[in-house]
Design a protein around this motif. Structure first.
Motif, PDB file in Angstrom:
ATOM      1  N   ARG A  96      49.189  53.127  46.904  1.00  0.00           N
ATOM      2  CA  ARG A  96      48.517  51.828  46.987  1.00  0.00           C
ATOM      3  C   ARG A  96      47.018  51.904  46.786  1.00  0.00           C
ATOM      4  NH1 ARG A  96      52.641  49.549  50.941  1.00  0.00           N
ATOM      5  NH2 ARG A  96      52.199  51.426  52.052  1.00  0.00           N
ATOM      6  N   ALA A  97      46.379  52.926  47.293  1.00  0.00           N
ATOM      7  CA  ALA A  97      44.925  53.025  47.163  1.00  0.00           C
ATOM      8  C   ALA A  97      44.519  53.061  45.692  1.00  0.00           C
ATOM      9  CB  ALA A  97      44.405  54.258  47.885  1.00  0.00           C
ATOM     10  N   ARG A  98      45.320  53.703  44.859  1.00  0.00           N
ATOM     11  CA  ARG A  98      45.002  53.770  43.430  1.00  0.00           C
ATOM     12  C   ARG A  98      45.498  52.551  42.675  1.00  0.00           C
ATOM     13  NH1 ARG A  98      47.179  59.154  41.002  1.00  0.00           N
ATOM     14  NH2 ARG A  98      48.954  58.606  42.278  1.00  0.00           N
ATOM     15  N   SER A  99      46.486  51.859  43.192  1.00  0.00           N
ATOM     16  CA  SER A  99      47.156  50.791  42.453  1.00  0.00           C
ATOM     17  C   SER A  99      46.707  49.375  42.817  1.00  0.00           C
ATOM     18  CB  SER A  99      48.667  50.877  42.685  1.00  0.00           C
ATOM     19  OG  SER A  99      49.130  52.157  42.360  1.00  0.00           O
ATOM     20  N   ALA A 100      46.128  49.173  43.974  1.00  0.00           N
ATOM     21  CA  ALA A 100      45.803  47.825  44.447  1.00  0.00           C
ATOM     22  C   ALA A 100      44.864  47.090  43.497  1.00  0.00           C
ATOM     23  CB  ALA A 100      45.207  47.878  45.842  1.00  0.00           C
ATOM     24  N   ALA A 101      43.818  47.744  43.029  1.00  0.00           N
ATOM     25  CA  ALA A 101      42.872  47.075  42.132  1.00  0.00           C
ATOM     26  C   ALA A 101      43.549  46.684  40.822  1.00  0.00           C
ATOM     27  CB  ALA A 101      41.664  47.965  41.870  1.00  0.00           C
ATOM     28  N   TRP A 102      44.431  47.535  40.317  1.00  0.00           N
ATOM     29  CA  TRP A 102      45.150  47.233  39.072  1.00  0.00           C
ATOM     30  C   TRP A 102      46.011  45.993  39.249  1.00  0.00           C
ATOM     31  CZ3 TRP A 102      44.782  48.555  34.189  1.00  0.00           C
ATOM     32  CH2 TRP A 102      45.835  48.254  33.326  1.00  0.00           C
ATOM     33  N   ILE A 103      46.728  45.924  40.348  1.00  0.00           N
ATOM     34  CA  ILE A 103      47.600  44.776  40.622  1.00  0.00           C
ATOM     35  C   ILE A 103      46.754  43.507  40.730  1.00  0.00           C
ATOM     36  CG2 ILE A 103      49.137  43.736  42.347  1.00  0.00           C
ATOM     37  CD1 ILE A 103      50.052  46.723  42.914  1.00  0.00           C
ATOM     38  N   ALA A 104      45.617  43.586  41.404  1.00  0.00           N
ATOM     39  CA  ALA A 104      44.753  42.417  41.557  1.00  0.00           C
ATOM     40  C   ALA A 104      44.177  41.968  40.215  1.00  0.00           C
ATOM     41  CB  ALA A 104      43.628  42.723  42.543  1.00  0.00           C
ATOM     42  N   VAL A 105      43.770  42.918  39.380  1.00  0.00           N
ATOM     43  CA  VAL A 105      43.195  42.571  38.072  1.00  0.00           C
ATOM     44  C   VAL A 105      44.232  41.881  37.202  1.00  0.00           C
ATOM     45  CG1 VAL A 105      42.395  43.574  35.893  1.00  0.00           C
ATOM     46  CG2 VAL A 105      41.361  44.279  38.033  1.00  0.00           C
ATOM     47  N   LEU A 106      45.467  42.342  37.245  1.00  0.00           N
ATOM     48  CA  LEU A 106      46.504  41.767  36.397  1.00  0.00           C
ATOM     49  C   LEU A 106      47.330  40.728  37.153  1.00  0.00           C
ATOM     50  CD1 LEU A 106      47.482  44.855  34.288  1.00  0.00           C
ATOM     51  CD2 LEU A 106      46.032  42.935  33.688  1.00  0.00           C
ATOM     52  N   SER A 107      46.630  39.945  37.975  1.00  0.00           N
ATOM     53  CA  SER A 107      47.275  38.872  38.719  1.00  0.00           C
ATOM     54  C   SER A 107      47.679  37.755  37.756  1.00  0.00           C
ATOM     55  CB  SER A 107      46.304  38.322  39.767  1.00  0.00           C
ATOM     56  OG  SER A 107      45.331  37.507  39.135  1.00  0.00           O
ATOM     57  N   PRO A 108      48.409  36.752  38.236  1.00  0.00           N
ATOM     58  CA  PRO A 108      48.782  35.633  37.370  1.00  0.00           C
ATOM     59  C   PRO A 108      47.589  34.912  36.736  1.00  0.00           C
ATOM     60  CG  PRO A 108      50.143  35.625  39.325  1.00  0.00           C
ATOM     61  CD  PRO A 108      49.079  36.679  39.543  1.00  0.00           C
ATOM     62  N   ALA A 109      46.390  35.087  37.272  1.00  0.00           N
ATOM     63  CA  ALA A 109      45.207  34.457  36.682  1.00  0.00           C
ATOM     64  C   ALA A 109      44.934  34.970  35.274  1.00  0.00           C
ATOM     65  CB  ALA A 109      43.984  34.706  37.570  1.00  0.00           C
ATOM     66  N   VAL A 110      45.459  36.135  34.946  1.00  0.00           N
ATOM     67  CA  VAL A 110      45.254  36.739  33.626  1.00  0.00           C
ATOM     68  C   VAL A 110      46.203  36.127  32.585  1.00  0.00           C
ATOM     69  CG1 VAL A 110      45.377  38.936  32.369  1.00  0.00           C
ATOM     70  CG2 VAL A 110      44.420  38.875  34.660  1.00  0.00           C
ATOM     71  N   ALA A 111      47.282  35.535  33.020  1.00  0.00           N
ATOM     72  CA  ALA A 111      48.321  35.070  32.099  1.00  0.00           C
ATOM     73  C   ALA A 111      47.813  34.032  31.098  1.00  0.00           C
ATOM     74  CB  ALA A 111      49.512  34.509  32.880  1.00  0.00           C
ATOM     75  N   ALA A 112      47.101  33.023  31.549  1.00  0.00           N
ATOM     76  CA  ALA A 112      46.676  31.948  30.639  1.00  0.00           C
ATOM     77  C   ALA A 112      45.743  32.458  29.539  1.00  0.00           C
ATOM     78  CB  ALA A 112      46.039  30.799  31.414  1.00  0.00           C
ATOM     79  N   PRO A 113      44.663  33.182  29.860  1.00  0.00           N
ATOM     80  CA  PRO A 113      43.815  33.656  28.765  1.00  0.00           C
ATOM     81  C   PRO A 113      44.510  34.698  27.886  1.00  0.00           C
ATOM     82  CG  PRO A 113      42.914  34.369  30.884  1.00  0.00           C
ATOM     83  CD  PRO A 113      44.065  33.452  31.166  1.00  0.00           C
ATOM     84  N   LEU A 114      45.372  35.513  28.469  1.00  0.00           N
ATOM     85  CA  LEU A 114      46.073  36.523  27.680  1.00  0.00           C
ATOM     86  C   LEU A 114      47.074  35.869  26.720  1.00  0.00           C
ATOM     87  CD1 LEU A 114      46.413  39.513  27.152  1.00  0.00           C
ATOM     88  CD2 LEU A 114      48.029  39.608  29.041  1.00  0.00           C
ATOM     89  N   SER A 115      47.830  34.897  27.203  1.00  0.00           N
ATOM     90  CA  SER A 115      48.782  34.214  26.321  1.00  0.00           C
ATOM     91  C   SER A 115      48.038  33.385  25.270  1.00  0.00           C
ATOM     92  CB  SER A 115      49.778  33.366  27.114  1.00  0.00           C
ATOM     93  OG  SER A 115      49.120  32.359  27.827  1.00  0.00           O
ATOM     94  N   ALA A 116      46.876  32.824  25.633  1.00  0.00           N
ATOM     95  CA  ALA A 116      46.079  32.084  24.648  1.00  0.00           C
ATOM     96  C   ALA A 116      45.600  33.020  23.539  1.00  0.00           C
ATOM     97  CB  ALA A 116      44.889  31.407  25.326  1.00  0.00           C
TER      98      ALA A 116
END
Length: 103
Positions: free
Chosen positions: A56-76
């Motif tokens: 988790r210590a190594r993975s938490a930031a990655w999970i937060a960065v690729l949250s659902p907030a990334v979906a709209a600009p990425l799909s656009a």
């Protein structure tokens, strides 16, 4: 595109690469449930596996960065790239990677 836009894109790509380098490596896949939570396992290049929850210590930031907030600009961006000729190879590579993982 302005020079500022190009700098913004390169900076975001650089920061994403740095974060990926600090994150649990490998190809993350779900493998059922671990207790009551989804079991996420990283498959490493050498054939080993690691439970992402154990890192988790190594993975938490990655999970937060690729949250659902990334979906709209990425799909656009993917839709925008689909309308260009020639289609951006990076967009095609990302689409293939996503489709390998999306339900």
């Amino acid at each position: 595109m302005t020079a500022d836009d190009a700098t913004l894109l390169r900076t975001a790509a650089d920061r994403l690469d740095l974060l990926a380098g600090r994150t649990t490596p490998g190809d993350w896949r779900t493998r059922g449930l671990l207790a009551t939570r989804p079991e996420v396992v990283a498959h490493l290049a050498d054939g080993a596996t690691e439970h992402v929850a154990e890192a988790r210590a190594r993975s938490a930031a990655w999970i937060a960065v690729l949250s659902p907030a990334v979906a709209a600009p990425l799909s656009a961006w993917l839709r925008s790239a689909a309308g260009t000729e020639p289609v951006d190879d990076a967009a095609v590579a990302l689409a293939r990677t996503l489709l390998d993982r999306l339900p």
